[in-house]
Design a protein around this motif. Structure first.
Motif, mmCIF file in Angstrom:
data_model
loop_
_atom_site.group_PDB
_atom_site.id
_atom_site.type_symbol
_atom_site.label_atom_id
_atom_site.label_comp_id
_atom_site.label_asym_id
_atom_site.label_seq_id
_atom_site.Cartn_x
_atom_site.Cartn_y
_atom_site.Cartn_z
ATOM 1 N N LYS A 4 -5.481 -6.160 -5.336
ATOM 2 C CA LYS A 4 -5.930 -6.295 -4.014
ATOM 3 C C LYS A 4 -4.770 -6.509 -3.303
ATOM 4 C CE LYS A 4 -8.687 -9.199 -1.198
ATOM 5 N NZ LYS A 4 -9.565 -10.269 -1.089
ATOM 6 N N LYS B 136 -5.142 -9.741 6.796
ATOM 7 C CA LYS B 136 -6.033 -8.535 5.997
ATOM 8 C C LYS B 136 -6.491 -9.004 4.787
ATOM 9 C CE LYS B 136 -5.496 -4.742 8.806
ATOM 10 N NZ LYS B 136 -6.963 -4.309 9.197
ATOM 11 N N LYS C 69 -3.032 -3.150 -2.853
ATOM 12 C CA LYS C 69 -3.532 -2.553 -2.079
ATOM 13 C C LYS C 69 -3.508 -2.624 -0.587
ATOM 14 C CE LYS C 69 -8.204 -0.262 -2.370
ATOM 15 N NZ LYS C 69 -9.445 -0.550 -3.129
ATOM 16 N N VAL C 70 -3.607 -3.755 -0.038
ATOM 17 C CA VAL C 70 -3.512 -4.172 1.290
ATOM 18 C C VAL C 70 -2.337 -3.877 1.796
ATOM 19 C CG1 VAL C 70 -3.337 -6.234 2.859
ATOM 20 C CG2 VAL C 70 -5.380 -5.936 1.294
ATOM 21 N N SER C 71 -1.185 -4.329 0.922
ATOM 22 C CA SER C 71 0.347 -3.747 1.238
ATOM 23 C C SER C 71 0.664 -2.415 1.424
ATOM 24 C CB SER C 71 1.422 -4.326 0.149
ATOM 25 O OG SER C 71 0.847 -5.756 -0.411
ATOM 26 N N HIS C 72 0.064 -1.542 0.491
ATOM 27 C CA HIS C 72 0.381 -0.144 0.559
ATOM 28 C C HIS C 72 -0.372 0.410 1.811
ATOM 29 C CE1 HIS C 72 2.187 0.403 -3.336
ATOM 30 N NE2 HIS C 72 1.418 -0.211 -3.966
ATOM 31 N N ASN C 73 -1.490 -0.016 2.008
ATOM 32 C CA ASN C 73 -2.410 0.668 3.189
ATOM 33 C C ASN C 73 -1.837 -0.005 4.511
ATOM 34 O OD1 ASN C 73 -4.203 1.758 1.420
ATOM 35 N ND2 ASN C 73 -5.784 0.491 1.789
ATOM 36 N N LEU C 74 -1.704 -1.205 4.553
ATOM 37 C CA LEU C 74 -1.093 -1.837 5.934
ATOM 38 C C LEU C 74 0.289 -1.260 6.245
ATOM 39 C CD1 LEU C 74 -1.587 -3.640 8.088
ATOM 40 C CD2 LEU C 74 -0.650 -5.439 6.920
ATOM 41 N N GLU D 249 7.651 3.581 0.744
ATOM 42 C CA GLU D 249 7.812 2.856 -0.194
ATOM 43 C C GLU D 249 9.067 3.142 -0.983
ATOM 44 O OE1 GLU D 249 5.120 2.944 -3.794
ATOM 45 O OE2 GLU D 249 6.242 1.152 -4.705
ATOM 46 N N SER E 134 1.801 1.554 5.129
ATOM 47 C CA SER E 134 1.995 2.823 5.540
ATOM 48 C C SER E 134 1.489 2.977 6.770
ATOM 49 C CB SER E 134 1.046 3.417 4.719
ATOM 50 O OG SER E 134 1.403 3.239 3.262
ATOM 51 N N SER E 135 0.511 2.356 7.165
ATOM 52 C CA SER E 135 -0.011 2.419 8.630
ATOM 53 C C SER E 135 0.944 2.064 9.628
ATOM 54 C CB SER E 135 -1.364 1.687 8.692
ATOM 55 O OG SER E 135 -1.215 0.262 9.147
#
Ligand code: HAM
Length: 416
Positions: A22, A153, A25-30, A38, A32-33
């Motif tokens: 989890k 988040k 996932k928050v790291s990748h999404n946030l 990476e 990138s936004s």
């Protein structure tokens, strides 16, 4: 012979692994936004990389590196952090040739030979970002804002952001002179480590966790801000104004210096309650000279890193549930194993979460297993079903059982 994991290392499994996923996932999404891409750098690097960047007189380099010689006698170490590796990668891959900022994020294992305790491991994991190519205060504000948003988040509560400025390279020399002057006749009450630090790197005294050293610093009213130049104070002032404008709550900690030598200007730490002595969950700051000192162009940069173990500790026992099983296929007779296996694979290809038995269990114990696994639907395959070209389908909650043909299986399962 009994094997055990090494001291200060962990197996991450079960609900903990789900919690880590989890966070990842928050790291990748946030990140990138916010335009971060990476980067994955090697775990092994030349020893010199960290000696030069973190500093030879820091605790990490003096005492905590896992270092060794490879078969050809080269000095190598396991990375204790990623900022130096990313600075190296930025220069080596000539990322400065692209216009604008270079924004990178990373996730991975780091290694420090520390004394293990709660939240302090020898192999630990960081998630972090580095923004390279600007010295403007708006970037500092954005990076600290991003650190805050990351915790929000994750729904992490009760954290505190502390900030400070160390000034530029020249100011740091002034600060050293100031510290030397203020401390030289007042070393009595400090611990033996600090007495040594005084001659090697007085900055590190400000980092000492020893309570009597901290009290002494307080008594001496050490306030190195007076050694910082006008431009750097102005930069700091702008960072603070922008943070307030972005509604980031922070407190100023005038003795915050951080344990790595590459920092200049803005530094910050995020602490969470409930971590005990190791209360920093994340930290970062500017390093405006590092890239140039390592042979790259003169560009400003800033970043931060959070510790996954510490975030997980703060998120606590809040268990991440296993997602419920859609279907459990119960096989009445091994004769139809091939059909059972291909059916399970087909349903999985359709994105359904499907399980079956792999231990040759009896019908009764397969049903029991389906129950234990909380399957929504049990699909039964026996002689009758095989001969009629379909399955018996049982809804576990209502107990209702229906007949479904092979052709209608997927639409029936998905439709429910
Ligand atoms: P750091 O303060 O050394 O900074 O580490 C950042 C975070 O990593 C800490 O706040 C903590 O959560 C975690 N951490 C560090 N050591 C351990 C350990 N032994 N066990 C568990 N967690 C640990 C840096 O590493 C900088 N590279 C951050 C940075 C990025 N500065 C600029 N860009």
């Amino acid at each position: 012979m009994k094997f055990q994991r090494l001291r200060g290392t962990d197996d991450i499994l079960g609900s903990q692994a789900r919690l880590w996923q989890k966070i990842e996932k928050v790291s990748h999404n946030l990140f990138s936004s916010f335009g971060y891409q990476e980067i994955r750098t090697p775990i092994i690097e030349p020893l010199k990389l960290f000696e030069r960047s973190i500093g030879e007189t820091t605790q990490i380099v003096e005492k905590e590196l896992f270092q060794f010689q490879d078969r050809s006698g080269r000095d190598i170490c396991l990375r204790p952090e990623a900022t130096a590796s990313i600075a190296r990668a930025y220069i080596e891959n000539r990322l400065f040739q692209k216009a604008g900022l270079t924004k990178l994020y990373y996730l991975g294992a780091m290694f420090r030979a520390e004394r293990p305790q709660k939240g302090r491991k020898r192999q630990f994991h960081q998630v972090g970002i580095e923004a390279i190519g600007s010295s403007q205060p708006e970037l500092d504000a954005e990076v600290i804002y991003l650190a805050k948003l990351f915790l929000d988040k994750l729904e992490l509560k009760d954290y505190l952001i502390q900030i400070n400025t160390l000034g530029c390279r020249e100011d740091k020399k002034e600060i050293l002179a100031y510290l030397a002057e203020r401390l030289k006749d007042n070393l009595e009450g400090f611990c033996s480590d600090c007495k040594q630090r005084f001659s090697r790197n007085p900055f590190r005294i400000l980092d000492c966790k020893n309570s009597s050293c901290r009290e002494n610093l307080e008594k001496l009213n050490i306030n190195f801000q007076e050694a910082i130049c006008k431009e750097c104070l102005q930069h700091y002032q702008e960072v603070k104004e922008l943070l307030s404008h972005l509604k980031v709550e922070y407190s100023e900690e005038r003795r915050l210096v951080r344990g790595l030598d590459y920092y200049t200007r803005t530094v910050f730490e995020v602490s969470g309650s409930g971590l005990g002595a190791q209360n920093a969950v994340g930290a970062g700051g500017r390093y405006d000279n590092l890239i140039e000192e390592m042979g790259g162009p003169a560009v400003g940069a800033i970043g931060f890193a959070f510790g996954l173990e510490r975030i997980a500790l703060l998120l606590g026992e809040e268990e991440e549930e296993l997602s419920p099983l859609d279907v459990f296929l119960v096989l009445q007779n091994r004769e139809y194993l091939k059909l059972a296996l291909s059916t399970v694979m087909k349903l999985r290809q359709e994105g359904l979460y499907v399980e079956m038995d792999y231990q040759g269990r009896s019908l009764k114990s397969q049903m029991r297993l389906a129950n234990e696994r909380n399957a929504r639907i049990v699909l039964i395959l026996g002689r009758e079903e095989f001969e009629m070209g379909g399955f018996s389908l049982k809804y576990m909650e209502s107990g209702k059982q229906i007949w479904v043909s092979k052709e209608d299986l997927i639409s029936t399962l998905k439709g429910d």
